[in-house]
Design an enzyme around this catalytic site. Structure first.
Site, PDB file in Angstrom:
ATOM      1  N   HIS A  29      69.393  66.167  19.958  1.00 26.26           N
ATOM      2  CA  HIS A  29      69.821  64.783  19.713  1.00 26.26           C
ATOM      3  C   HIS A  29      71.066  64.416  20.513  1.00 26.26           C
ATOM      4  CE1 HIS A  29      72.402  66.498  16.361  1.00 26.26           C
ATOM      5  NE2 HIS A  29      73.200  65.519  16.746  1.00 26.26           N
ATOM      6  N   ASP A  31      66.470  71.728  17.167  1.00 26.02           N
ATOM      7  CA  ASP A  31      67.366  70.697  17.695  1.00 26.02           C
ATOM      8  C   ASP A  31      68.241  71.269  18.811  1.00 26.02           C
ATOM      9  OD1 ASP A  31      68.884  68.471  18.115  1.00 26.02           O
ATOM     10  OD2 ASP A  31      69.395  68.129  16.022  1.00 26.02           O
ATOM     11  N   SER A  56      78.001  68.374  16.300  1.00 26.19           N
ATOM     12  CA  SER A  56      76.617  68.564  16.739  1.00 26.19           C
ATOM     13  C   SER A  56      76.593  69.304  18.069  1.00 26.19           C
ATOM     14  CB  SER A  56      75.922  67.211  16.905  1.00 26.19           C
ATOM     15  OG  SER A  56      75.726  66.595  15.660  1.00 26.19           O
TER      16      SER A  56
END
Length: 716
Positions: free
Chosen positions: A86, A222, A651
Site C-alpha cells: 500500500h 502487503d 507502514s
C-alpha cells in the site's frame, strides 16, 4: 522484614518503567540512556552504537522514509528496498495501464534494466540528529504572541538548517517536541532515482481489502520492492540510464527462522502522528464533531468513486490509489470513534487534567499554570462546530480533484497572468504538464458526481457553523441539489480541458479567470476554510500557549507519565514482543499470534474483489509447496502479531529480532486498539506484520523471481 518491605516499595516504584517497556516511540540518540537495559532484558543482543551511530554504520542506515509518508528498509548491498504494497500503491498504479496492469497482475523485473522508474518517488536516509532546545527557546519569552513566537523560532530554524545542510547536500528539518517545549534538528539525504523492482498481484498485496483492514486474523501479502539508484560515486542524482544501484552503508540480513510467542521484536520507522498529550476537550471534539464528519465525507467520496471504478479496469486505475487512501482513513476514524468512546478516554484525560488543575492552582504554581485548563477548555468549546465544518470541507478537498482547484492550478494561472512575457514563456510548459497530469488522474463524469455530492453533504450537515457564501447561495437556489450547477460549471470551466488551458495561456485574461465558475467556487471554499473570527483567532493564540504549558506542567509535576514525545514523522524505535491475542475461532493457527496460507485459502472467494486469489496459490497450498520458507510446524506463516507501539507512517517498517535481522514487515494495527494514537493500551495494542518468509515465498516460489531473493543476505 523492614528490608523486605523496603525492597518491595522500591520494586513497585520502578514497575511503571519496566511494565511500560512496550509503550513509546523513542529517539535513537537516547536509546543508551533510556531503553537499552530494558531491551537487553527482553532479548536485544545489539549495542546502542549498533542501532544508532554517527561515525560508523548502524541499523539506522538501513531505514528510509519512503516517499514522505511510509517507511522502508534496505535489504541488499545493491540498494534493494522493501516496503508495503500500500506504500508503493501510487507508483504501481501510475506504471500500470489497462493493457499491462501491474497493480492487478503483479510484476517482477527480470533484470536491472527492466526495473521501472515512476515519475516521482524518493527515499530519505537519516544521517544524524541533535538537541537545539536551549538555542531556540532562548529566542522567545512568555510575553510574545504565538505569531511572534513562531516568527522568532522560524528565523532561528532557518539559521540552523543553513548551518547543517552543507551547501545543499543534505535536507535539514528542525522539529518541535513536547508541544514546543523541546526542539531537535534532523539531517537527511534524499535519493530521487527509485525504481520499481516488483510487486505481488493485488489479490495478494491487498488480500482482504476494506473488510479485513484493521482486523485480525489477517492474511495479507502487503509488500512491494524498489531499488535506489545513485551516480557512480554513490551520490543522489536525477534519473539517468548511467546511474548505478546504491551501495548502502548498511543493509538488513533476513532471518528465516520464524518467530514464536514472547520473542523480542523491534521496529524502526517514521510514525506520522500521535496525540498522546491531547487534552480531554480535543478528544471529545474529535469523537463528537470532527471524526463523524470525516467518516461521512470520506464515505461520500468513496461511493461516488466506486460506481465508476467498477465500470472498467481503466477507470479503476484512475481512482485506485485515492480510493484506497480514503478507505483506509475512513475505517481508521470510525474505529477511533468507537474505541475512544468505549474506553472513555476523554474522561480519563479529564481526570488527569483535574488533578493537574489542583496542582496548577497551588500558590507557587498559580501565576504560571493557573489558567491553563480553563483556557484550553474554552478554545474547544468555541471551535467544536468549526471542527465539524472543517472536516466536511477537508473531505471535499481530498476526494474532489476540483474542490481546491483555485489554490492549485488556479494559483499557477494567476501567477501566469501577472507575469511578463518572458516569464510566461518559462511558466507555460510546467502549467501544461500540470494540467495534463491532473486530467489524466480524473474522469470528468465521476468528478462531477463527487463534487456535487460533497457540496450537498457540506451545506446540509455543517449546521453549527456558517458555510462558504457562494456554496450557500447555490444551495439555497437549488434546494441543495448541486448536480445541475456542477454540470454547467464543468462545461464552462477552462480547468476541465487541456485545450482550454492552452488557449488561456495563449491569450491570458484575469477576467476569464475571475469568472470561471469552478475557480470562483473553489476560492470561496478555501478562503472560508482558512478564515476565522477574531474570537477564534484569540482563542487559538491562547490555546497554543496553554497547551504548551499543560505539557510542561504535566512533566514538571510528574502527573503526566509519558516519557517520550508524540510522533511527528521523525525516525523512532519501538520495542516489544511477539504476542498473541485471545484464541479466535476465525484463526486456524495453533496460537493466535500468526496466520497461515491455509487460513488465507479458506477465505478465498472466486471473483471477489477482496478475497479472490490466483489459482496458482490454491494449487501450491494444496500440494504444500512452501519450499524452504515453511515453518517448523509444516505450514506457511503469512502474518504475525507483536505488541509494538506504532502508528500511520510506520507502514513498511522492518520488524527485527534481537540481532537486528529482518523477521517481518509492519503494515497494520488491530481495530480494538484504535484509540492507540491517543492512549496506549498494553493489553490490546498489536502490530500486524507480514512474515518475511511469506514475502520470500511469494517472490521466489510463487513468482519465480529467485534472483531477487538471491540478492539478500539470508540467515537460518
Amino acid at each position: 522484614m523492614k528490608k523486605i518491605i523496603l525492597s518491595l516499595i522500591v520494586g513497585i516504584l520502578l514497575m511503571p518503567i519496566s511494565m511500560k517497556a512496550n509503550e513509546g516511540m523513542w529517539f535513537l540518540m537516547f536509546i543508551e540512556r533510556l531503553n537499552h537495559r530494558d531491551m537487553q532484558k527482553m532479548g536485544l543482543q545489539l549495542t546502542a552504537e549498533e542501532i544508532y551511530s554517527i561515525n560508523n554504520h548502524s541499523l539506522k542506515d538501513a531505514i528510509v522514509q519512503f516517499n514522505g509518508g511510509c517507511t522502508a528498509e534496505i535489504v541488499s548491498k545493491d540498494g534493494l528496498v522493501l516496503t508495503n504494497h500500500h506504500c508503493g500503491y501510487d507508483a504501481i498504479a501510475e506504471l500500470s495501464t489497462a493493457e499491462k496492469n501491474l497493480l492487478k497482475d503483479g510484476f517482477w523485473a527480470e533484470n536491472r534494466k527492466a526495473e521501472i522508474k515512476p515519475s516521482s518517488l524518493f527515499v530519505r536516509f537519516f544521517v544524524r540528529m541533535d538537541d537545539v532546545s536551549k538555542r531556540i527557546l532562548s529566542k522567545v519569552n512568555p510575553s510574545m504572541s504565538e505569531a511572534d513566537r513562531e516568527k522568532a523560532i522560524n528565523a532561528e530554524i532557518a539559521l540552523i538548517e543553513k548551518e547543517n545542510n552543507e551547501g545543499g547536500k543534505y535536507t535539514v528539518s528542525v522539529r518541535p517536541f513536547f508541544q514546543g517545549n523541546e526542539y531537535y534538528y534532523f539531517v537527511y539525504q534524499d535519493y530521487k532515482d527509485v525504481r520499481l523492482v516488483g510487486t505481488p498481484p493485488e489479490s495478494i498485496g491487498k488480500f482482504g481489502g476494506d473488510t479485513d483492514n484493521w482486523e485480525w486474523p489477517r492474511h495479507t501479502g502487503d509488500f512491494s520492492m524498489f531499488r535506489v539508484y545513485a551516480d557512480k560515486d554513490g551520490n543522489p542524482a536525477a534519473y539517468s540510464e548511467n546511474n548505478v544501484p546504491l551501495q548502502p552503508k548498511h543493509h538488513l540480513p533476513v532471518n528465516l527462522g520464524g518467530v514464536k510467542e514472547n520473542d523480542f521484536a523491534m521496529i524502526l520507522g517514521y510514525p506520522g502522528r500521535t496525540n498522546r498529550w491531547m487534552p480531554a476537550g480535543g478528544i471529545e471534539q474529535n469523537v463528537k464533531f470532527a471524526y463523524p464528519a470525516w467518516v461521512e465525507g470520506a464515505k461520500t467520496g468513496m461511493d461516488n468513486m466506486k460506481k465508476y471504478m467498477d465500470q472498467s479496469d481503466a477507470l479503476n486505475l484512475v481512482y485506485a490509489s485515492k480510493y484506497a487512501s480514503t478507505a483506509n482513513y475512513w475505517k481508521n476514524r470510525q474505529g477511533m470513534i468507537d474505541a475512544l468512546t468505549k474506553f472513555g478516554t476523554s474522561k480519563t484525560k479529564a481526570a488527569q487534567e483535574a488533578k493537574f488543575n489542583s496542582w496548577a492552582n497551588k500558590s507557587e504554581n498559580k501565576a504560571k499554570y493557573g489558567n491553563v485548563v480553563p483556557t484550553i477548555n474554552k478554545y474547544y468549546a468555541l471551535t467544536n462546530e468549526k471542527a465539524r465544518h472543517d472536516n466536511y470541507l477537508q473531505q471535499l478537498f481530498r476526494t474532489s480533484a476540483f474542490g481546491a482547484i483555485g489554490r492549485t492550478l488556479g494559483r499557477q494561472l494567476e501567477n501566469y497572468v501577472k507575469a511578463d512575457p518572458a516569464k510566461r514563456a518559462q511558466l507555460a510548459p510546467a502549467i501544461e504538464e500540470m494540467t495534463a497530469e491532473m486530467l489524466k488522474e480524473t474522469h470528468l463524469p465521476a468528478e462531477k458526481d463527487i463534487l456535487a455530492a460533497q457540496l450537498k453533504l457540506y451545506t446540509t450537515k455543517s449546521i453549527g457553523y456558517a458555510v462558504a457564501p457562494v456554496a450557500k447561495k447555490i444551495g439555497e437556489e437549488n434546494n441543495n441539489d448541486f448536480t445541475k450547477y456542477v454540470n454547467a460549471a464543468f462545461d464552462l470551466s477552462l480547468f476541465t480541458s487541456i485545450e482550454r488551458v492552452k488557449a488561456f495561456l495563449a491569450i491570458p485574461s484575469q477576467g476569464i479567470l475571475d469568472n470561471d465558475p469552478l475557480y470562483v467556487l473553489s476560492n470561496d471554499l478555501t478562503t472560508h476554510f482558512n478564515s476565522k473570527s477574531d474570537d477564534i483567532a484569540k482563542a487559538q493564540n491562547d490555546f497554543g500557549a496553554s497547551f504548551r504549558l499543560l505539557v510542561e506542567g504535566l512533566r514538571e509535576s510528574k502527573i503526566g507519565t509519558i516519557q517520550y514525545p508524540d510522533a511527528n514523522s521523525t525516525l523512532r524505535l519501538t520495542y516489544g514482543k511477539v504476542r498473541s491475542l485471545p484464541a479466535d475461532k476465525r484463526n486456524d493457527a495453533k496460537i493466535n499470534n500468526y496466520t497461515t496460507l491455509d487460513g488465507q485459502v479458506k477465505k478465498y472467494k472466486k471473483g471477489d474483489q477482496e478475497f479472490d486469489l490466483p489459482v496458482k496459490v490454491l494449487e501450491m497450498n494444496k500440494s504444500k509447496n512452501y519450499g524452504r520458507f515453511a515453518d517448523k510446524d509444516g505450514s506457511l506463516h503469512v502474518n504475525f502479531l507483536t505488541d509494538n507501539d506504532i502508528t500511520g507512517g510506520n507502514s513498511g517498517s522492518p520488524v527485527l529480532n534481537g540481532k537486528g535481522e529482518l523477521i517481518g514487515l509492519a503494515f497494520d494495527g488491530n481495530i480494538e486498539a484504535m484509540a492507540g494514537d491517543v492512549i496506549f493500551d498494553a493489553k490490546l495494542q498489536r502490530t500486524i506484520n507480514v512474515d518475511i518468509r511469506y514475502v520470500l515465498w511469494v517472490i521466489e516460489n510463487f513468482s519465480g523471481a529467485k534472483h531477487i531473493v538471491d540478492e539478500m543476505t539470508l540467515v537460518k
